[in-house]
Design an enzyme around this catalytic site. Structure first.
Site, mmCIF file in Angstrom:
data_model
loop_
_atom_site.group_PDB
_atom_site.id
_atom_site.type_symbol
_atom_site.label_atom_id
_atom_site.label_comp_id
_atom_site.label_asym_id
_atom_site.label_seq_id
_atom_site.Cartn_x
_atom_site.Cartn_y
_atom_site.Cartn_z
ATOM 1 N N ASP A 1 -10.062 10.786 10.667
ATOM 2 C CA ASP A 1 -8.502 10.432 10.681
ATOM 3 C C ASP A 1 -8.217 9.459 11.799
ATOM 4 O OD1 ASP A 1 -8.122 11.892 12.647
ATOM 5 O OD2 ASP A 1 -7.089 13.460 11.402
ATOM 6 N N ALA A 2 -7.045 9.013 11.798
ATOM 7 C CA ALA A 2 -6.487 8.263 12.836
ATOM 8 C C ALA A 2 -6.479 8.710 14.540
ATOM 9 C CB ALA A 2 -5.236 7.816 12.737
#
Length: 136
Positions: free
Chosen positions: A15-16
């Site tokens: 994810d980020a």
């Protein structure tokens, strides 16, 4: 028998924040299961071609413990714990070195390709799977 499969976490898996996205553990587990079954001589493609049946995921119980991160190498240990007439239960444990990351129990059902209905596991496949059942 415990089958060991290693993989590296890539950017696309995260994810980020650089942590493995939760659903990707299921994809990692699928790869490790496929390789474990192949090592036992029961590859999916051959099962479909010779018997017209396949394994489908019936149930998954997944316990997240610690996150895996970008560029880490993780190890997935796969063990067959129960073999029934049409089902196989498999435990999979994800590790980073000695840190336990994820524990997964998956129940597979054998289904006919033609109509998706339950089917018995072919005898030669069942024999190979049962020879590994509960072996550690």
């Amino acid at each position: 028998m415990i089958h060991r499969y290693e993989l590296r976490v890539y950017y696309q898996d995260t994810d980020a924040g650089g942590i493995v996205y939760h659903a990707n553990y299921l994809a990692f587990a699928e790869r490790a299961r496929a390789e474990a079954l192949r090592a036992l001589g029961v590859p999916h493609a051959q099962m479909v071609a010779e018997h017209g049946v396949m394994f489908v995921v019936h149930r998954v119980n997944l316990h997240y413990q610690r996150p895996a991160r970008l560029d880490e190498v993780i190890r997935i240990e796969t063990e067959i714990t129960k073999v029934g007439g049409a089902t196989v239960t498999i435990n999979q444990h994800f590790w980073r070195d000695s840190d336990s990351l994820v524990v997964l129990e998956v129940a597979l059902g054998c289904a006919r390709l033609a109509d998706g209905r339950p089917a018995r596991i072919p005898a030669d496949w069942a024999r190979r799977l049962k020879s590994e059942e509960g072996q550690t």
